[in-house]
Design an enzyme around this catalytic site. Structure first.
Site, short mmCIF file in Angstrom:
data_model
loop_
_atom_site.label_atom_id
_atom_site.label_comp_id
_atom_site.label_asym_id
_atom_site.label_seq_id
_atom_site.Cartn_x
_atom_site.Cartn_y
_atom_site.Cartn_z
N HIS A 280 -4.95 -3.35 6.28
CA HIS A 280 -4.81 -3.58 4.83
C HIS A 280 -6.21 -3.92 4.31
CE1 HIS A 280 -3.27 -4.76 0.95
NE2 HIS A 280 -3.84 -5.95 1.08
N ASP B 181 0.84 -1.21 0.00
CA ASP B 181 0.00 0.00 0.00
C ASP B 181 0.87 1.25 0.00
OD1 ASP B 181 -2.51 -1.58 0.47
OD2 ASP B 181 -1.40 -2.11 2.27
C1 LMR Z 1 -3.89 -6.47 -2.77
O1 LMR Z 1 -3.93 -5.47 -2.06
O2 LMR Z 1 -3.47 -6.46 -3.94
C2 LMR Z 1 -4.41 -7.77 -2.24
O3 LMR Z 1 -4.45 -7.73 -0.84
C3 LMR Z 1 -5.74 -8.02 -2.83
C4 LMR Z 1 -6.27 -9.38 -2.48
O4 LMR Z 1 -7.29 -9.43 -1.78
O5 LMR Z 1 -5.67 -10.36 -2.90
#
Ligand code: LMR
Length: 309
Positions: free
Chosen positions: A149, A121
């Site tokens: 997250h 992120d």
């Molecule tokens: C991401 O942020 O790309 C992953 O956490 C998405 C996911 O749910 O696989």
């Protein structure tokens, strides 16, 4: 390197082949296995990548429970056989609460050693700010991701800097920062899944490497990085007992300290509180897996992983 997964051994063999064929300069050996008590033996670093994705009709509470069981088992195994100073980075979603469960099931390992990956992120946020400001992404520093997250995560443009100057002085479009930028980072994982039908892989792998590098090299003067860590006694007023992404610095010894000189405004505090509320609700939902009693699931209706759109 040891590859452990709930996946069939055949898939792990494929991963092992890819690792070997990459000729990584530090890779000496690849072992595969399905028993965490074998695979985690004396581990110094454990990168817990795999988790069960949310399937059709599955409630988020079910997802937390199924994944929680996986991470409780891994925590117990790490506790029993890994180095007592093992560093654990949880990538599999919902990674903050999975990391909390893993940690609570590994009482011999310092709570400080458990991380939930929010570096992906952070990298996403740096990329968007750099694009908007027309600079290369290495000019963006002090980029904090606060919280979970999930789509409540808070990419902090109040403390972030571009070329050492506060972002808000470089990008004067506050509406863009508060709305478009924030949402773009929060939902990036889901948009990516919509575009090409599967979760981010390459950028996640890079961000795992970045997360480790940030712990084993001294943080540049004045900068910090984001990682989801245990909130015991934090100076930011975030509830104790959560795995919450916060700004950290490292001396390069694998350990970290929380960043000082962080500023807050009403917008930032309000957003952080929302992510905190979500994580507190997730925690109540997995109380049966953390040894904290009977689970009560009262998750906010809009709570989602980045990938669930
Ligand atoms: C991401 O942020 O790309 C992953 O956490 C998405 C996911 O749910 O696989």
């Amino acid at each position: 390197m040891y590859v452990y997964a709930h996946n069939p051994l055949l898939m792990q063999a494929g991963v092992a082949m890819e690792l070997e064929d990459s000729l990584y300069p530090l890779l000496r050996e690849v072992s595969i296995g399905i028993d965490p008590y074998d695979v985690f033996q004396d581990a110094e670093w454990a990168l817990l990548i795999g988790a069960k994705p949310r399937g059709p009709g599955m409630e988020r509470a079910d997802l937390l429970d199924i994944n929680g069981q996986i991470f409780a088992e891994q925590g117990k195994a790490l506790n029993a056989v890994a180095s007592q100073n093992v560093k654990v980075i949880v990538v599999g979603n919902p990674c903050n609460t999975n990391a909390l469960i893993c940690m609570k099931n590994a009482p011999n390992i310092p709570a400080k050693n458990f991380h939930a990956l929010t570096r992906l992120d952070e990298n996403r946020a740096k990329c968007q700010l750099a694009l908007k400001a027309g600079v290369f992404y290495d000019q963006v520093s002090n980029m904090t991701i606060w919280g979970n997250h999930s789509t409540t995560q808070v990419p902090d443009f109040l403390n972030a800097k571009i070329n050492g100057i506060p972002v808000k002085e470089v990008i004067k479009d506050t509406k863009w920062l508060e709305e478009e930028f924030t949402e773009m980072v929060q939902k990036r994982g889901g948009v990516l899944i919509q575009k090409w039908g599967r979760s981010s892989a390459a950028s996640t792998a890079v961000s795992v490497v970045d997360a480790i590098r940030s712990l084993v090299t001294p943080t540049p003067e004045g900068d910090w990085f984001s990682t989801g860590v245990y909130t015991t006694g934090n100076p930011y007023g975030i509830a104790d007992g959560l795995v919450f992404s916060m700004p950290c610095r490292s001396k390069g010894d694998g350990d970290y300290e929380l960043a000082k000189d962080v500023i807050f405004d009403d917008y930032l505090l309000k957003r952080i509180k929302k992510s905190e509320a979500e994580l507190l609700a997730e925690k109540r939902c997995v109380a049966h897996l953390t040894g904290e009693g009977i689970a009560v699931c009262d998750l906010p209706g809009d709570t989602m992983l980045p990938g669930e759109m």
